[in-house]
Scaffold this motif. Sequence first.
Motif, PDB file in Angstrom:
ATOM      1  N   ALA A   1       0.836  -1.204   0.000  1.00  0.00           N
ATOM      2  CA  ALA A   1       0.000   0.000   0.000  1.00  0.00           C
ATOM      3  C   ALA A   1       0.868   1.251   0.000  1.00  0.00           C
ATOM      4  CB  ALA A   1      -0.921  -0.024   1.222  1.00  0.00           C
ATOM      5  N   ALA A   2       1.985   1.173   0.727  1.00  0.00           N
ATOM      6  CA  ALA A   2       2.882   2.330   0.756  1.00  0.00           C
ATOM      7  C   ALA A   2       3.452   2.621  -0.629  1.00  0.00           C
ATOM      8  CB  ALA A   2       4.004   2.092   1.757  1.00  0.00           C
TER       9      ALA A   2
ATOM     10  N   PHE B   1       1.228   9.524  -5.132  1.00  0.00           N
ATOM     11  CA  PHE B   1       1.760  10.807  -4.681  1.00  0.00           C
ATOM     12  C   PHE B   1       2.519  11.509  -5.799  1.00  0.00           C
ATOM     13  CE2 PHE B   1       4.954  13.529  -2.846  1.00  0.00           C
ATOM     14  CZ  PHE B   1       4.312  14.175  -1.806  1.00  0.00           C
TER      15      PHE B   1
ATOM     16  N   ALA C   1      -0.356  19.928   1.291  1.00  0.00           N
ATOM     17  CA  ALA C   1       0.241  19.022   2.271  1.00  0.00           C
ATOM     18  C   ALA C   1      -0.827  18.384   3.149  1.00  0.00           C
ATOM     19  CB  ALA C   1       1.241  19.798   3.131  1.00  0.00           C
TER      20      ALA C   1
ATOM     21  N   ALA D   1      -1.712  14.454   3.292  1.00  0.00           N
ATOM     22  CA  ALA D   1      -1.654  13.763   4.576  1.00  0.00           C
ATOM     23  C   ALA D   1      -2.957  13.027   4.842  1.00  0.00           C
ATOM     24  CB  ALA D   1      -1.371  14.771   5.698  1.00  0.00           C
TER      25      ALA D   1
ATOM     26  N   TRP E   1      -2.935   9.944   2.821  1.00  0.00           N
ATOM     27  CA  TRP E   1      -2.074   8.894   3.369  1.00  0.00           C
ATOM     28  C   TRP E   1      -2.783   8.136   4.486  1.00  0.00           C
ATOM     29  CZ3 TRP E   1       2.654   9.033   6.953  1.00  0.00           C
ATOM     30  CH2 TRP E   1       3.421   7.879   6.751  1.00  0.00           C
ATOM     31  N   GLN E   2      -3.478   8.880   5.310  1.00  0.00           N
ATOM     32  CA  GLN E   2      -4.139   8.232   6.431  1.00  0.00           C
ATOM     33  C   GLN E   2      -5.438   7.542   6.016  1.00  0.00           C
ATOM     34  OE1 GLN E   2      -4.372  10.030  10.187  1.00  0.00           O
ATOM     35  NE2 GLN E   2      -2.175   9.767  10.355  1.00  0.00           N
TER      36      GLN E   2
ATOM     37  N   TRP F   1      -5.817   6.095   2.888  1.00  0.00           N
ATOM     38  CA  TRP F   1      -5.433   5.616   1.573  1.00  0.00           C
ATOM     39  C   TRP F   1      -6.359   4.529   1.068  1.00  0.00           C
ATOM     40  CZ3 TRP F   1      -3.907   6.854  -2.718  1.00  0.00           C
ATOM     41  CH2 TRP F   1      -3.365   5.967  -3.655  1.00  0.00           C
ATOM     42  N   GLU F   2      -6.798   3.707   1.947  1.00  0.00           N
ATOM     43  CA  GLU F   2      -7.670   2.611   1.515  1.00  0.00           C
ATOM     44  C   GLU F   2      -8.923   3.151   0.837  1.00  0.00           C
ATOM     45  OE1 GLU F   2      -9.208  -1.641   3.347  1.00  0.00           O
ATOM     46  OE2 GLU F   2      -8.751   0.014   4.675  1.00  0.00           O
TER      47      GLU F   2
ATOM     48  N   LEU G   1       7.144  13.633  -0.017  1.00  0.00           N
ATOM     49  CA  LEU G   1       6.525  12.482   0.634  1.00  0.00           C
ATOM     50  C   LEU G   1       6.926  12.418   2.103  1.00  0.00           C
ATOM     51  CD1 LEU G   1       4.685  10.120  -0.053  1.00  0.00           C
ATOM     52  CD2 LEU G   1       6.696   8.793  -0.671  1.00  0.00           C
TER      53      LEU G   1
ATOM     54  N   VAL H   1       4.825  14.708   4.141  1.00  0.00           N
ATOM     55  CA  VAL H   1       3.488  14.182   4.391  1.00  0.00           C
ATOM     56  C   VAL H   1       3.539  13.116   5.471  1.00  0.00           C
ATOM     57  CG1 VAL H   1       1.631  12.812   3.378  1.00  0.00           C
ATOM     58  CG2 VAL H   1       2.613  14.736   2.116  1.00  0.00           C
ATOM     59  N   ARG H   2       4.505  12.231   5.351  1.00  0.00           N
ATOM     60  CA  ARG H   2       4.609  11.150   6.336  1.00  0.00           C
ATOM     61  C   ARG H   2       4.882  11.719   7.728  1.00  0.00           C
ATOM     62  NH1 ARG H   2       8.214   7.474   2.310  1.00  0.00           N
ATOM     63  NH2 ARG H   2       6.540   6.207   1.443  1.00  0.00           N
TER      64      ARG H   2
ATOM     65  N   THR I   1       1.819  13.072   9.705  1.00  0.00           N
ATOM     66  CA  THR I   1       0.740  12.188  10.120  1.00  0.00           C
ATOM     67  C   THR I   1       1.242  11.239  11.193  1.00  0.00           C
ATOM     68  OG1 THR I   1       1.296  10.695   8.331  1.00  0.00           O
ATOM     69  CG2 THR I   1      -0.438  12.299   7.927  1.00  0.00           C
ATOM     70  N   GLU I   2       0.297  10.619  11.831  1.00  0.00           N
ATOM     71  CA  GLU I   2       0.650   9.819  12.995  1.00  0.00           C
ATOM     72  C   GLU I   2       0.822   8.348  12.673  1.00  0.00           C
ATOM     73  OE1 GLU I   2      -2.530  10.569  15.586  1.00  0.00           O
ATOM     74  OE2 GLU I   2      -1.996  12.666  15.939  1.00  0.00           O
ATOM     75  N   GLN I   3       0.324   7.917  11.537  1.00  0.00           N
ATOM     76  CA  GLN I   3       0.335   6.492  11.279  1.00  0.00           C
ATOM     77  C   GLN I   3       0.642   6.208   9.821  1.00  0.00           C
ATOM     78  OE1 GLN I   3      -3.142   4.580  12.601  1.00  0.00           O
ATOM     79  NE2 GLN I   3      -2.525   2.580  11.920  1.00  0.00           N
ATOM     80  N   PRO I   4       1.601   5.363   9.563  1.00  0.00           N
ATOM     81  CA  PRO I   4       1.932   5.042   8.182  1.00  0.00           C
ATOM     82  C   PRO I   4       0.768   4.390   7.467  1.00  0.00           C
ATOM     83  CG  PRO I   4       3.591   4.208   9.702  1.00  0.00           C
ATOM     84  CD  PRO I   4       2.435   4.644  10.511  1.00  0.00           C
ATOM     85  N   VAL I   5       0.739   4.624   6.185  1.00  0.00           N
ATOM     86  CA  VAL I   5      -0.368   4.070   5.421  1.00  0.00           C
ATOM     87  C   VAL I   5      -0.368   2.564   5.419  1.00  0.00           C
ATOM     88  CG1 VAL I   5       0.926   4.173   3.253  1.00  0.00           C
ATOM     89  CG2 VAL I   5      -1.551   4.176   3.214  1.00  0.00           C
ATOM     90  N   GLY I   6       0.791   1.972   5.396  1.00  0.00           N
ATOM     91  CA  GLY I   6       0.844   0.528   5.367  1.00  0.00           C
ATOM     92  C   GLY I   6       0.164  -0.097   6.560  1.00  0.00           C
TER      93      GLY I   6
ATOM     94  N   ALA J   1      -2.130   1.354   8.405  1.00  0.00           N
ATOM     95  CA  ALA J   1      -3.559   1.634   8.367  1.00  0.00           C
ATOM     96  C   ALA J   1      -4.277   0.670   7.446  1.00  0.00           C
ATOM     97  CB  ALA J   1      -3.799   3.066   7.903  1.00  0.00           C
ATOM     98  N   VAL J   2      -3.625   0.301   6.370  1.00  0.00           N
ATOM     99  CA  VAL J   2      -4.280  -0.571   5.398  1.00  0.00           C
ATOM    100  C   VAL J   2      -4.246  -2.024   5.842  1.00  0.00           C
ATOM    101  CG1 VAL J   2      -4.127  -1.431   3.042  1.00  0.00           C
ATOM    102  CG2 VAL J   2      -3.807   0.999   3.511  1.00  0.00           C
TER     103      VAL J   2
ATOM    104  N   PRO K   1      -7.724   8.561  13.492  1.00  0.00           N
ATOM    105  CA  PRO K   1      -8.339   9.685  12.766  1.00  0.00           C
ATOM    106  C   PRO K   1      -7.302  10.698  12.336  1.00  0.00           C
ATOM    107  CG  PRO K   1      -8.753   9.856  15.110  1.00  0.00           C
ATOM    108  CD  PRO K   1      -8.113   8.531  14.893  1.00  0.00           C
TER     109      PRO K   1
END
Lengths: 151, 491
Positions: free
Chosen positions: A3-4, A11, A36, A40, A43-44, A46-47, B21, B24-25, B28-33, B35-36, B45
């Motif tokens: 996913a990343a 991106f 930005a 962001a 990213w959070q 993304w799904e 990138l 952006v990372r 935020t507080e949580q990597p997309v990987g 979260a998915v 949230p």
Amino acid sequence: MTAADDFEQFFDDAEPRLRRALVAAYGPERGREATAEALAYAWQHWEQVQAMDNPVGYLYRVGQSRSRQRRQPWVTPPDDATSGGWHEPELPAALAALSERERLAVVLIEGFGWTYREVAELVEVAPSSIQSYRQRGLDKLRGALGVSEDA
Amino acid sequence: MPDLPDRLRTLVDGAAAPVTLDEVRASTEQPVGEAVTGETGASEPVPLDEIRTSSAASATGSTRRQRLPRGRWLMAAAVVAVVALAGVLFVTLADDNTRVEVGDAPEGADQPLFELLELRPATEPMGTLRAAVTDEELAALWDDVGFDSAAPEVDLGRWVVVSITIPDDACPPVLAGFTRDGDVWTPQFEELDDTCAEPLIPKTYVVAIDRSEVAPAFTLRLPADDTYGFDEQRLEVEVPPGRATANGREADTQTGPAPGATLAVVPLPPRGEARSHLLDGRPVWVVHHDDGSATAVPAVLPPDPAAVPTAEDLDSMFWSIVRWSPQGAFRGPHTWDAWGRALTAGRHADLTDYVAEVDGDRVVVRQWDGERVPGQPVLPSVPVDAGLAPDVVSSPDATGDLPEEVRGLPAGWQMVGVAAVGAEGVLRLCVVTDDSFPPSSCPDDAPVVAGAEVPDGIMSWHFAPLLVRIDDGGQISAVVPLGGHTVSVTP
């Protein structure tokens, strides 16, 4: 592909489009910040975002809604940012005098080659409206810069 | 300005550096990987520090104005109308601790409890509550919530006006009622469509509440919303006695439909379905309800004649298409139930142009100048967007070969959002795309737009909802423009 990785690929494509659109609409400082924030958000979420038909349009509205919290005038960039080959310093001021959508249409279509439909999908109006915004924006620019229609 | 593209690119790209990138990372507080994949549990949230900041600022009363979206004109125009009509909503009051719902009027209750005056994207912090019991307070409220139109004239002898700003997306929920716990009133919102995936767009509801029900004081309550960072909000409002209402109120002004001249007699559609017809030069939807009754509503809405289009408001020049949703609703600038009762705007936006009477297997459609549709709005099943006719359609080129979406529409009069191209004195319907803009003229066999005069030597493009008549064979036999604008140039 993880996913990343997917997000990174997205991106690379979405960032310049979002930034240009939001900068065109809201000015360099606010537009970049909105970009930005929107990315962001992507990213959070993304799904959800990656499943959308028009993720850039969605994220444009994310940036738009966030930037509404601290609305400020469209700001013209500093001279040093635009001085390279710049012979009409009045252009930034003329752009700033356009409406948000006129500026968006002129910058994205004239400057970055977007189609009417792409801009229309971004802001969710009819392509014909974008065509009108572009035309009015160009007319105003010509007027402000003292350029004839043939130029 | 031949070098304008280069200058624009330099201006925009040079003024705002690309967002990286890593940036952006890091924000935020949580990597997309995570979260998915869910490896670290549920997704956190989005950080909403800004929103919390804004909410905390609500006590200052600071506001910001923003441009209103398409459809603003209809709401704005209707604000004035709603005031005059504000005595005829059938949502009714109930005992303490009772939820009051649209569509849940107790027998014999004929007094309105509340009226939605306005619903717009918010310009003030979420969780903000305001109230007005005098004209001066109403003017201040209207200004504080950031509406750029004049405040409506509300009879504050009968009503108290409150504003409620909530987190929301692009699809506003319906203010379905209030729960009452003693003198504490809590608004109840119901989503019409849970498939609306949009970002945060807070909404402000301005509501008139029956003054007699809240006097001498009440507390307006909005529950806490942890996600968007505001605590429970309570606004205590003192309500001096107003003009006699409730049991002592003068007779309700609702007298029901007043049938006027017969406009047309059309076939009765199957139960639960709607058919479009052309009446008096405009398309009309006729619905056959499950209970056997019928409703007729306009299928297009004209632009507000009082609206003055601005550079940012070109859309206000256009007519709006009202579409029938098989789920039992109409969609256009607002959402209405199958009877034309407004769900996402105040009842001032009811579709009240016509009245329909079932006569055997026919429907008599009459002119109606009624003030609103009787009865309670009925929330349709969701999603209401399913099955709607296309809005704007296009085809690959200006060939006159109409897109499948149009050809697939049922026979009869339909509204489409295609463009017409005029040349050599004739405006023809053929579809163009941005990629081929400006388009060449339409082929000679393309449908002709009736009543449109295009001078020779002028190329024109007409953008508007167009009324087309589709024959049983799927061919378009007539095209009528209903509004919009034309751009003409000399080739």
